[in-house]
Design an enzyme around this catalytic site. Structure first.
Site, PDB file in Angstrom:
ATOM      1  N   THR A 161       0.749  -1.283  -0.031  1.00 36.43           N
ATOM      2  CA  THR A 161       0.063  -0.223   0.099  1.00 36.43           C
ATOM      3  C   THR A 161       0.854   1.277   0.184  1.00 36.43           C
ATOM      4  O   THR A 161       1.877   1.302   0.602  1.00 36.43           O
ATOM      5  CB  THR A 161      -1.068   0.085   1.260  1.00 36.43           C
ATOM      6  OG1 THR A 161      -1.571  -1.256   1.164  1.00 36.43           O
ATOM      7  CG2 THR A 161      -1.968   1.320   1.515  1.00 36.43           C
ATOM      8  N   GLN A 342     -28.170  -5.786   0.733  1.00 44.57           N
ATOM      9  CA  GLN A 342     -29.664  -6.378   0.588  1.00 44.57           C
ATOM     10  C   GLN A 342     -30.875  -5.445   0.801  1.00 44.57           C
ATOM     11  O   GLN A 342     -31.800  -5.207   0.155  1.00 44.57           O
ATOM     12  CB  GLN A 342     -29.785  -7.463   1.650  1.00 44.57           C
ATOM     13  CG  GLN A 342     -30.767  -8.160   1.541  1.00 44.57           C
ATOM     14  CD  GLN A 342     -30.950  -9.217   0.228  1.00 44.57           C
ATOM     15  OE1 GLN A 342     -29.796  -9.176  -0.400  1.00 44.57           O
ATOM     16  NE2 GLN A 342     -31.813  -9.617  -0.314  1.00 44.57           N
ATOM     17  N   ILE A 343     -30.346  -4.327   1.895  1.00 47.37           N
ATOM     18  CA  ILE A 343     -31.832  -3.483   2.382  1.00 47.37           C
ATOM     19  C   ILE A 343     -31.738  -2.388   0.995  1.00 47.37           C
ATOM     20  O   ILE A 343     -33.122  -2.018   0.623  1.00 47.37           O
ATOM     21  CB  ILE A 343     -31.185  -2.644   3.384  1.00 47.37           C
ATOM     22  CG1 ILE A 343     -31.423  -3.533   4.782  1.00 47.37           C
ATOM     23  CG2 ILE A 343     -32.094  -1.530   3.682  1.00 47.37           C
ATOM     24  CD1 ILE A 343     -30.770  -3.101   5.970  1.00 47.37           C
ATOM     25  N   GLU A 369      -3.539  -6.851   7.039  1.00 50.19           N
ATOM     26  CA  GLU A 369      -2.874  -6.745   8.195  1.00 50.19           C
ATOM     27  C   GLU A 369      -3.058  -8.004   9.118  1.00 50.19           C
ATOM     28  O   GLU A 369      -3.410  -7.778  10.271  1.00 50.19           O
ATOM     29  CB  GLU A 369      -3.074  -5.489   9.042  1.00 50.19           C
ATOM     30  CG  GLU A 369      -2.511  -4.245   8.061  1.00 50.19           C
ATOM     31  CD  GLU A 369      -2.484  -2.962   8.854  1.00 50.19           C
ATOM     32  OE1 GLU A 369      -2.281  -2.885  10.082  1.00 50.19           O
ATOM     33  OE2 GLU A 369      -2.516  -1.853   8.141  1.00 50.19           O
ATOM     34  N   THR A 371      -4.613 -11.970   8.468  1.00 52.23           N
ATOM     35  CA  THR A 371      -6.108 -12.678   8.052  1.00 52.23           C
ATOM     36  C   THR A 371      -6.989 -12.856   9.421  1.00 52.23           C
ATOM     37  O   THR A 371      -6.318 -13.105  10.506  1.00 52.23           O
ATOM     38  CB  THR A 371      -6.011 -13.788   7.404  1.00 52.23           C
ATOM     39  OG1 THR A 371      -5.245 -14.807   8.001  1.00 52.23           O
ATOM     40  CG2 THR A 371      -5.184 -13.700   5.928  1.00 52.23           C
TER      41      THR A 371
HETATM   42  C1  LIG Z   1      -5.221  -4.285  -0.999  1.00 51.83           C
HETATM   43  C2  LIG Z   1      -4.118  -4.840   0.099  1.00 51.83           C
HETATM   44  C3  LIG Z   1      -3.106  -4.251   0.613  1.00 51.83           C
HETATM   45  C4  LIG Z   1      -2.038  -4.940   1.297  1.00 51.83           C
HETATM   46  N1  LIG Z   1      -1.024  -3.992   1.967  1.00 51.83           N
HETATM   47  C5  LIG Z   1       0.103  -4.436   2.405  1.00 51.83           C
HETATM   48  C6  LIG Z   1       1.092  -3.803   2.687  1.00 51.83           C
HETATM   49  O1  LIG Z   1       1.066  -2.618   2.573  1.00 51.83           O
HETATM   50  N2  LIG Z   1       2.362  -4.248   3.186  1.00 51.83           N
HETATM   51  C7  LIG Z   1       2.267  -5.662   3.259  1.00 51.83           C
HETATM   52  O2  LIG Z   1       3.550  -6.029   3.724  1.00 51.83           O
HETATM   53  N3  LIG Z   1       1.361  -6.500   2.963  1.00 51.83           N
HETATM   54  C8  LIG Z   1       0.219  -5.783   2.368  1.00 51.83           C
HETATM   55  N4  LIG Z   1      -0.986  -6.572   1.915  1.00 51.83           N
HETATM   56  C9  LIG Z   1      -0.846  -8.157   2.289  1.00 51.83           C
HETATM   57  C10 LIG Z   1      -1.536  -8.806   3.422  1.00 51.83           C
HETATM   58  O3  LIG Z   1      -1.281  -8.489   4.593  1.00 51.83           O
HETATM   59  C11 LIG Z   1      -1.585 -10.361   2.921  1.00 51.83           C
HETATM   60  O4  LIG Z   1      -2.374 -10.520   1.837  1.00 51.83           O
HETATM   61  C12 LIG Z   1      -2.020 -11.037   4.094  1.00 51.83           C
HETATM   62  O5  LIG Z   1      -1.347 -11.077   5.203  1.00 51.83           O
HETATM   63  C13 LIG Z   1      -2.384 -12.562   3.623  1.00 51.83           C
HETATM   64  O6  LIG Z   1      -1.217 -13.270   3.245  1.00 51.83           O
HETATM   65  P1  LIG Z   1      -1.153 -13.907   1.711  1.00 51.83           P
HETATM   66  O7  LIG Z   1      -1.924 -13.027   0.824  1.00 51.83           O
HETATM   67  O8  LIG Z   1       0.254 -14.116   1.166  1.00 51.83           O
HETATM   68  O9  LIG Z   1      -1.928 -15.221   2.030  1.00 51.83           O
HETATM   69  P2  LIG Z   1      -1.361 -16.433   2.961  1.00 51.83           P
HETATM   70  O10 LIG Z   1      -0.689 -16.278   3.841  1.00 51.83           O
HETATM   71  O11 LIG Z   1      -1.021 -17.526   1.766  1.00 51.83           O
HETATM   72  O12 LIG Z   1      -2.871 -17.265   3.235  1.00 51.83           O
HETATM   73  C14 LIG Z   1      -3.864 -17.668   2.334  1.00 51.83           C
HETATM   74  C15 LIG Z   1      -4.712 -18.322   3.315  1.00 51.83           C
HETATM   75  O13 LIG Z   1      -4.450 -19.561   4.164  1.00 51.83           O
HETATM   76  C16 LIG Z   1      -4.724 -19.040   5.445  1.00 51.83           C
HETATM   77  N5  LIG Z   1      -3.532 -19.549   6.334  1.00 51.83           N
HETATM   78  C17 LIG Z   1      -2.339 -19.269   5.962  1.00 51.83           C
HETATM   79  N6  LIG Z   1      -1.627 -19.872   7.100  1.00 51.83           N
HETATM   80  C18 LIG Z   1      -2.617 -20.592   7.984  1.00 51.83           C
HETATM   81  C19 LIG Z   1      -2.421 -21.417   9.360  1.00 51.83           C
HETATM   82  N7  LIG Z   1      -1.307 -21.634   9.895  1.00 51.83           N
HETATM   83  N8  LIG Z   1      -3.680 -21.761   9.652  1.00 51.83           N
HETATM   84  C20 LIG Z   1      -4.734 -21.638   9.166  1.00 51.83           C
HETATM   85  N9  LIG Z   1      -4.961 -20.804   7.956  1.00 51.83           N
HETATM   86  C21 LIG Z   1      -3.786 -20.236   7.363  1.00 51.83           C
HETATM   87  C22 LIG Z   1      -4.783 -17.465   5.500  1.00 51.83           C
HETATM   88  O14 LIG Z   1      -5.545 -16.953   6.689  1.00 51.83           O
HETATM   89  C23 LIG Z   1      -5.584 -17.273   4.208  1.00 51.83           C
HETATM   90  O15 LIG Z   1      -6.913 -17.410   4.197  1.00 51.83           O
HETATM   91  C24 LIG Z   1      -2.116  -6.071   1.357  1.00 51.83           C
HETATM   92  C25 LIG Z   1      -2.839  -6.863   0.798  1.00 51.83           C
HETATM   93  C26 LIG Z   1      -3.952  -6.402   0.030  1.00 51.83           C
HETATM   94  C27 LIG Z   1      -4.910  -7.282  -0.688  1.00 51.83           C
END
Ligand SMILES: Cc1cc2nc3c(=O)[nH]c(=O)nc-3n(C[C@H](O)[C@H](O)[C@H](O)COP(=O)(O)OP(=O)(O)OC[C@H]3O[C@@H](n4cnc5c(N)ncnc54)[C@H](O)[C@@H]3O)c2cc1C
Length: 387
Positions: A161, A342-343, A369, A371
């Site tokens: 971001t 929906q509303i 930040e 999930t």
């Molecule tokens: C619009 C946007 C802005 C962003 N801005 C920033 C930023 O400024 N700086 C930055 O560094 N990042 C940023 N991000 C990244 C964001 O923080 C990550 O996308 C997020 O932390 C998830 O990481 P990932 O996408 O690699 O998903 P993954 O880590 O690959 O996870 C995929 C899925 O698996 C699940 N999962 C993973 N491990 C486990 C576990 N051990 N147990 C159960 N479930 C698990 C996750 O919860 C998720 O549902 C941004 C993302 C978006 C989309």
């Protein structure tokens, strides 16, 4: 003593920003959102209002406020628009805060006055194409070239971001800088100024929502920065970024609460105006109860983030409460956005209605930040369960 009321100065700030959101952001944001344009004018005005300097001391150009003040502002902004709110949140919590928390005096003097005034934005590069939740999986490397006294960075980051706007000043990145005594990765944080040769910023992503927020992929190809650009202690990069994320979650929770409340605001208005079967739809208990539940969720989310902010501001442990606030507020923001749409019936699916924007902007709150799964892991860990 427990007191739910805000002190006058916080309440004054909240009202000022609520008016700004209504008078300045609301009339402009629909068109910017459709065109996927970064809101430069709005950002400049927020800079003039001192919002980028809210939780920083005056000696660095800040307002001398705290995370409660920041949360109040983010909630009021997101009540009207989340792209603007996330631009501020990322600018403050992820861009400037690492410099303030971990920077040398020289780094603070170099960067903070420009960040706190909103003249430039800093970005936070943790996530990589190979993984975000597993922040320790960093593959980007920074090798210290002792002949030139420079870090040589190679690798890539994704979804960052504020990293490619015309006013982006730098990105702080985590990188592997060596091997620890126990054979693990030594992860450190390095400041990379925009425009450094070897640092490439990709065009903006096409996103589901947050259309006015700048999100880019970054690559580093033998990118050299002075050794003095190390942020904080060598080998502490991972721990530093995790602590920054704890604070950031309080801010994101406030933002999510704002979106949830915005859904209530828009839906109450619409339910009073829209008629079906000869009376306003809000006169039906099915709609009224949905609205009551939406208000209840926004209210509880507010209590939750304010509680976490209060612990943070008083220097107490707030990790679990920040995760609870972030998890709860982001999930109820998605609920409220779905119910608000929906509303609104068919109009809720039309981009000219704010609730359509809220619906598109809500989902990322359960991902960015940390999930929802990561928040549950953090909360469970704090319960002292066996691992
Ligand atoms: C619009 C946007 C802005 C962003 N801005 C920033 C930023 O400024 N700086 C930055 O560094 N990042 C940023 N991000 C990244 C964001 O923080 C990550 O996308 C997020 O932390 C998830 O990481 P990932 O996408 O690699 O998903 P993954 O880590 O690959 O996870 C995929 C899925 O698996 C699940 N999962 C993973 N491990 C486990 C576990 N051990 N147990 C159960 N479930 C698990 C996750 O919860 C998720 O549902 C941004 C993302 C978006 C989309």
């Amino acid at each position: 003593m427990l007191d739910h009321r805000l002190d006058d100065e916080y309440e004054q700030l909240r009202r000022t920003v609520a008016e700004f959101a209504k008078d300045v952001i609301a009339p402009a944001i629909g068109e910017l959102y459709e065109k996927h344009e970064f809101p430069y004018r709005i950002v400049r005005e927020m800079g003039r209002m001192g919002l980028f300097g809210l939780p920083f001391p005056e000696e660095y150009g800040g307002m001398g406020g705290d995370y409660l003040a920041l949360g109040l502002v983010l909630e009021e902004l997101a009540r009207v628009d989340s792209s603007v709110a996330i631009t501020l949140e990322a600018g403050v919590s992820l861009g400037a805060m690492p410099i303030f928390r971990f920077g040398t005096e020289e780094q603070k003097r170099t960067w903070l006055p420009r960040l706190t005034s909103g003249e430039i934005l800093g970005a936070f590069g943790l996530t990589e194409p190979g993984g975000g939740s597993d922040a320790g999986a960093t593959r980007t490397t920074a090798r210290l070239d002792e002949d030139t006294n420079e870090w040589v960075i190679n690798g890539g980051k994704c979804f960052i971001t504020n990293s490619g706007t015309d006013i982006t000043g730098f990105v702080t990145v985590t990188a592997v800088t060596g091997t620890t005594a126990t054979g693990g990765k030594e992860i450190s944080t390095v400041i990379v100024p925009s425009g450094t040769p070897g640092f490439t910023v990709a065009p903006p992503y096409s996103k589901v929502g947050w259309n006015c927020s700048d999100t880019r992929e970054l690559s580093f190809d033998d990118c050299r920065v002075p050794a003095a650009n190390l942020l904080g202690e060598r080998g502490r990069g991972y721990a530093q970024f995790l602590s920054i994320l704890d604070e950031g979650r309080v801010a994101i929770a406030a933002l999510a609460t704002g979106l949830a409340q915005g859904c209530v605001d828009e839906s109450v208005r619409y339910a009073g105006e829209r008629e079906a079967f000869g009376r306003p739809i809000g006169a039906n208990q099915a709609i009224a109860f949905k609205l009551a539940d939406m208000e209840l969720k926004a209210h509880n989310a507010r209590l939750s983030w304010r509680h976490a902010a209060s612990l943070l501001v008083h220097g107490e442990r707030f990790k679990k409460e920040a995760a609870i606030a972030k998890l709860y507020s982001s999930e109820i923001a998605v609920d409220n956005a779905r119910d608000a749409t929906q509303i609104h019936g068919g109009y809720g699916f039309m981009n000219e209605y704010p609730v359509a924007r809220f619906w598109r902007d809500a989902k990322i709150l359960e991902i960015g930040e940390g999930t929802s799964e990561v928040q549950r892991m953090l909360i469970a860990r704090e319960l002292g369960l066996p691992r």
